[in-house]
Motif scaffolding. Structure first.
Motif, PDB file in Angstrom:
ATOM      1  N   ASN A 168      32.608  44.132  46.655  1.00 15.77           N
ATOM      2  CA  ASN A 168      33.319  43.389  47.695  1.00 15.77           C
ATOM      3  C   ASN A 168      32.350  43.180  48.852  1.00 15.77           C
ATOM      4  O   ASN A 168      31.924  44.136  49.497  1.00 15.77           O
ATOM      5  CB  ASN A 168      34.544  44.182  48.162  1.00 15.77           C
ATOM      6  N   THR A 199      37.456  40.250  50.389  1.00 13.28           N
ATOM      7  CA  THR A 199      38.637  40.589  51.177  1.00 13.28           C
ATOM      8  C   THR A 199      38.179  41.254  52.470  1.00 13.28           C
ATOM      9  O   THR A 199      36.996  41.514  52.665  1.00 13.28           O
ATOM     10  CB  THR A 199      39.578  41.573  50.443  1.00 13.28           C
ATOM     11  N   SER A 202      40.331  46.494  55.155  1.00 12.63           N
ATOM     12  CA  SER A 202      41.440  47.323  54.667  1.00 12.63           C
ATOM     13  C   SER A 202      41.698  47.101  53.182  1.00 12.63           C
ATOM     14  O   SER A 202      41.925  48.058  52.428  1.00 12.63           O
ATOM     15  CB  SER A 202      42.706  47.024  55.472  1.00 12.63           C
ATOM     16  N   GLN A 203      41.658  45.855  52.752  1.00 12.55           N
ATOM     17  CA  GLN A 203      41.883  45.563  51.333  1.00 12.55           C
ATOM     18  C   GLN A 203      40.758  46.120  50.472  1.00 12.55           C
ATOM     19  O   GLN A 203      40.991  46.593  49.358  1.00 12.55           O
ATOM     20  CB  GLN A 203      42.021  44.047  51.128  1.00 12.55           C
ATOM     21  N   ASP A 206      41.414  49.687  49.819  1.00  6.22           N
ATOM     22  CA  ASP A 206      42.424  49.857  48.764  1.00  6.22           C
ATOM     23  C   ASP A 206      41.805  49.644  47.389  1.00  6.22           C
ATOM     24  O   ASP A 206      42.121  50.364  46.434  1.00  6.22           O
ATOM     25  CB  ASP A 206      43.574  48.864  48.964  1.00  6.22           C
ATOM     26  N   GLN A 207      40.921  48.666  47.266  1.00 11.63           N
ATOM     27  CA  GLN A 207      40.271  48.398  45.985  1.00 11.63           C
ATOM     28  C   GLN A 207      39.421  49.580  45.537  1.00 11.63           C
ATOM     29  O   GLN A 207      39.410  49.934  44.354  1.00 11.63           O
ATOM     30  CB  GLN A 207      39.411  47.133  46.082  1.00 11.63           C
TER      31      GLN A 207
END
Length: 364
Positions: A168, A199, A202-203, A206-207
């Protein structure tokens, strides 16, 4: 800083974002976010005092440093001036340049490298040949540290180990994504060598927690809230860049500087982490009144003792260090009163902007 350094190849970044253009990016934030993240404590009933103005301030994602810091700026400005700030959650640097270019925002937080690219119409295809001529600086703030967070089971011990990984690189169009691709490119990795996810902070956390990605880039002044939260619930690693890899990054672009995340900054990170950083700054545009910019600048830098976020770094004494674009006359007036001169450190073609940035950022 000379225009030649901006010839570093950034074409991979635009494979995803190139069609929109910087003005198009601004259009993404024309309305408040549906998730309610746009107000940062504000409400529609707020009205400016006598002689005050409603001021739109674009920050970044809620899991990073820009957003909570902007909330503190909001409190300081509203406590010390008649103005009211509306802080908006955005995709950060590149998107924020778009909102300033369109004059949809009055102030925004961006990175000093992105500011340079935009003001000079170079470095990124997004800006190539189309400088954002109304973009002006207000002040620099603190080092934005590159966190490269990896999943322990991913067996990533170097940048080169990201070949074949799912990474990411940050929000599409953000300064984080730009920096991530710059850094990976410096290690010899093209965008075809890994699977890219895009993303916000925060996302991405989560990933990582769900084992959906192998690594994530997060750019922000430590400690970054999303990283702190993740570290309390999930085992993480932060990639320690070897000297050879750090030097490759430094050689790729002069706005990078060496940096260190101290041990204990995040739960489970018990040793110093060597990495690199850029610089966070406040930007505005030439359409904003000189008196408003001076009011906002004065409120912030005369009241830095009210800050909690990055308080050790934000000071009028260092607010021109690493300034990579011309100052707004309102900011210039404030710093002239303090005995400094933005013309000595700022300007679109300043040769010393990155060197000063590097000196400050090395302190972490």
């Amino acid at each position: 800083m000379s225009r030649d350094i901006a010839s570093v190849d950034r074409r991979t970044f635009l494979k995803a974002a190139g069609a929109t253009g910087v003005i198009g990016l601004a259009g993404c934030i024309g309305e408040e976010p549906e998730n309610g993240e746009g107000g940062n404590g504000g409400n529609e009933s707020e009205e400016p005092g006598e002689g005050g103005q409603n001021v739109v301030w674009d920050a970044g994602g809620t899991g990073g440093t820009y957003y909570p810091l902007s909330g503190e700026f909001k409190t300081i400005v509203e406590d010390n001036t008649p103005h009211v700030l509306q802080v908006r959650s955005t995709g950060a640097s590149v998107e924020n340049v778009g909102s300033l270019a369109n004059e949809d925002a009055d102030f925004a937080l961006i990175q000093n490298d992105i500011a340079y690219f935009a003001a000079n119409g170079t470095g990124l295809e997004e800006f190539e040949g189309s400088p954002v001529e109304n973009l002006l600086g207000v002040a620099t703030l603190y080092p934005e540290t590159i966190h490269i967070i990896t999943r322990p089971g991913a067996n990533i011990g170097s940048l080169q180990d990201m070949e074949g990984a799912t990474v990411n690189t940050g929000d599409l169009g953000s300064g984080t994504q730009v920096n991530a691709l710059q850094i990976l490119e410096s290690a010899g990795l093209s965008q075809d060598d890994f699977e890219e996810q895009n993303t916000g902070f925060s996302q991405a956390a989560d990933q990582l927690s769900d084992n959906d990605i192998d690594a994530a880039f997060v750019v922000g002044g430590w400690p970054v809230g999303a990283v702190e939260e993740l570290a309390t619930t999930t085992d993480i690693q932060i990639l320690n860049l070897a000297q050879e890899d750090r030097q490759a990054v430094l050689d790729s672009a002069e706005w990078f500087a060496e940096d260190t995340i101290p041990s204990g900054t995040y739960q489970g990170i018990d040793e110093d982490v060597d990495t690199v950083s850029v610089q966070a700054m406040i930007a505005t545009h030439e359409g904003v009144d000189e008196s408003l910019v001076q009011d906002v600048t004065s409120a912030i830098f005369d009241n830095t003792d009210s800050l909690n976020t990055k308080a050790d770094f934000i000071s009028a004494d260092s607010a021109l260090d690493g300034m990579s674009i011309d100052l707004h006359p309102g900011a210039q007036a404030y710093f002239d009163e303090q005995g400094g001169s933005g013309n000595e450190t700022g300007g679109n073609e300043s040769d010393n902007a990155s060197d000063e940035n590097g000196t400050d950022n090395a302190s972490g």
